[in-house]
Design a protein around this motif. Structure first.
Motif, PDB file in Angstrom:
ATOM      1  N   MET A   1       0.846  -1.179   0.000  1.00  0.00           N
ATOM      2  CA  MET A   1       0.000   0.000   0.000  1.00  0.00           C
ATOM      3  C   MET A   1       0.891   1.242   0.000  1.00  0.00           C
ATOM      4  O   MET A   1       1.734   1.410   0.865  1.00  0.00           O
ATOM      5  CB  MET A   1      -0.905  -0.016   1.243  1.00  0.00           C
ATOM      6  N   SER A   2       0.705   2.089  -0.981  1.00  0.00           N
ATOM      7  CA  SER A   2       1.535   3.290  -1.086  1.00  0.00           C
ATOM      8  C   SER A   2       0.910   4.445  -0.303  1.00  0.00           C
ATOM      9  O   SER A   2      -0.303   4.656  -0.335  1.00  0.00           O
ATOM     10  CB  SER A   2       1.715   3.678  -2.556  1.00  0.00           C
ATOM     11  N   THR A   3       1.763   5.155   0.407  1.00  0.00           N
ATOM     12  CA  THR A   3       1.331   6.259   1.259  1.00  0.00           C
ATOM     13  C   THR A   3       2.219   7.463   1.027  1.00  0.00           C
ATOM     14  O   THR A   3       3.417   7.321   0.780  1.00  0.00           O
ATOM     15  CB  THR A   3       1.410   5.842   2.745  1.00  0.00           C
ATOM     16  N   THR A   4       1.628   8.648   1.110  1.00  0.00           N
ATOM     17  CA  THR A   4       2.394   9.887   1.027  1.00  0.00           C
ATOM     18  C   THR A   4       1.824  10.879   2.030  1.00  0.00           C
ATOM     19  O   THR A   4       0.710  10.715   2.516  1.00  0.00           O
ATOM     20  CB  THR A   4       2.354  10.487  -0.393  1.00  0.00           C
ATOM     21  N   THR A   5       2.603  11.886   2.328  1.00  0.00           N
ATOM     22  CA  THR A   5       2.161  12.942   3.235  1.00  0.00           C
ATOM     23  C   THR A   5       2.282  14.281   2.535  1.00  0.00           C
ATOM     24  O   THR A   5       3.282  14.563   1.870  1.00  0.00           O
ATOM     25  CB  THR A   5       3.024  12.957   4.520  1.00  0.00           C
ATOM     26  N   ILE A   6       1.253  15.106   2.692  1.00  0.00           N
ATOM     27  CA  ILE A   6       1.316  16.496   2.267  1.00  0.00           C
ATOM     28  C   ILE A   6       1.536  17.328   3.522  1.00  0.00           C
ATOM     29  O   ILE A   6       0.688  17.341   4.420  1.00  0.00           O
ATOM     30  CB  ILE A   6       0.018  16.940   1.568  1.00  0.00           C
ATOM     31  N   ALA A   7       2.689  17.972   3.607  1.00  0.00           N
ATOM     32  CA  ALA A   7       2.982  18.895   4.707  1.00  0.00           C
ATOM     33  C   ALA A   7       2.422  20.248   4.280  1.00  0.00           C
ATOM     34  O   ALA A   7       3.077  21.004   3.554  1.00  0.00           O
ATOM     35  CB  ALA A   7       4.472  18.953   4.971  1.00  0.00           C
ATOM     36  N   PHE A   8       1.202  20.529   4.704  1.00  0.00           N
ATOM     37  CA  PHE A   8       0.437  21.653   4.178  1.00  0.00           C
ATOM     38  C   PHE A   8       1.208  22.971   4.192  1.00  0.00           C
ATOM     39  O   PHE A   8       1.328  23.647   3.175  1.00  0.00           O
ATOM     40  CB  PHE A   8      -0.880  21.806   4.958  1.00  0.00           C
TER      41      PHE A   8
ATOM     42  N   PHE B   1      -1.490   7.707  -4.994  1.00  0.00           N
ATOM     43  CA  PHE B   1      -1.211   6.912  -3.797  1.00  0.00           C
ATOM     44  C   PHE B   1      -2.477   6.294  -3.224  1.00  0.00           C
ATOM     45  O   PHE B   1      -3.575   6.825  -3.395  1.00  0.00           O
ATOM     46  CB  PHE B   1      -0.544   7.789  -2.723  1.00  0.00           C
ATOM     47  N   ASP B   2      -2.306   5.169  -2.512  1.00  0.00           N
ATOM     48  CA  ASP B   2      -3.433   4.511  -1.858  1.00  0.00           C
ATOM     49  C   ASP B   2      -3.947   5.328  -0.677  1.00  0.00           C
ATOM     50  O   ASP B   2      -5.142   5.375  -0.418  1.00  0.00           O
ATOM     51  CB  ASP B   2      -3.028   3.125  -1.358  1.00  0.00           C
ATOM     52  N   VAL B   3      -3.018   5.934   0.069  1.00  0.00           N
ATOM     53  CA  VAL B   3      -3.370   6.727   1.243  1.00  0.00           C
ATOM     54  C   VAL B   3      -2.596   8.035   1.193  1.00  0.00           C
ATOM     55  O   VAL B   3      -1.397   8.052   0.930  1.00  0.00           O
ATOM     56  CB  VAL B   3      -3.030   5.974   2.557  1.00  0.00           C
ATOM     57  N   VAL B   4      -3.316   9.136   1.448  1.00  0.00           N
ATOM     58  CA  VAL B   4      -2.688  10.450   1.510  1.00  0.00           C
ATOM     59  C   VAL B   4      -2.958  11.029   2.890  1.00  0.00           C
ATOM     60  O   VAL B   4      -4.113  11.195   3.288  1.00  0.00           O
ATOM     61  CB  VAL B   4      -3.259  11.400   0.426  1.00  0.00           C
ATOM     62  N   GLU B   5      -1.890  11.285   3.614  1.00  0.00           N
ATOM     63  CA  GLU B   5      -2.018  11.961   4.902  1.00  0.00           C
ATOM     64  C   GLU B   5      -1.774  13.447   4.675  1.00  0.00           C
ATOM     65  O   GLU B   5      -0.786  13.827   4.049  1.00  0.00           O
ATOM     66  CB  GLU B   5      -1.001  11.437   5.916  1.00  0.00           C
ATOM     67  N   VAL B   6      -2.683  14.265   5.163  1.00  0.00           N
ATOM     68  CA  VAL B   6      -2.519  15.713   5.068  1.00  0.00           C
ATOM     69  C   VAL B   6      -2.231  16.230   6.471  1.00  0.00           C
ATOM     70  O   VAL B   6      -3.066  16.127   7.367  1.00  0.00           O
ATOM     71  CB  VAL B   6      -3.773  16.406   4.492  1.00  0.00           C
TER      72      VAL B   6
END
Length: 106
Positions: A1-8, A43-48
């Motif tokens: 599962m691919s995950t990324t983060t957006i550092a707002f 991505f499968d999951v995006v953390e903001v």
């Protein structure tokens, strides 16, 4: 599962404001279309991570997040699986965002 983060604050702005691009340099429409939609597609999951901004107006949040559903880009159900929100500065922002997503679904 691919995950990324957006550092707002560092990837978008510390001063988000407005709904549409003609409202200023950092509106909800720009965040949604330029950062959030491409990452959700890749991505499968995006953390903001919403920490670091000087506050969020309702028009910004509704357009950026509610607009995902209102414009037919994603369903609320899909966003519950793909979107992770973090805001230690003001945790109530997370509840507000989910309210906009749920309202757009109705």
């Amino acid at each position: 599962m691919s995950t990324t983060t957006i550092a707002f604050a560092s990837e978008f702005s510390q001063y988000p404001a407005g709904r549409y691009r003609n409202d200023g340099p950092f509106p909800g429409e720009a965040f949604r279309d330029d950062l959030l939609v491409p990452r959700l597609g890749e991505f499968d999951v995006v953390e903001v991570n919403l920490d670091g901004a000087m506050g969020y107006g309702s028009s910004f949040l509704e357009e950026a997040f509610g607009g995902l559903v209102r414009l037919g880009k994603y369903t609320g159900e899909t966003l519950r699986k793909k979107l992770r929100l973090r805001c230690e500065d003001d945790p109530s922002v997370i509840d507000e965002i989910w309210q906009y997503i749920d309202a757009a679904h109705s």
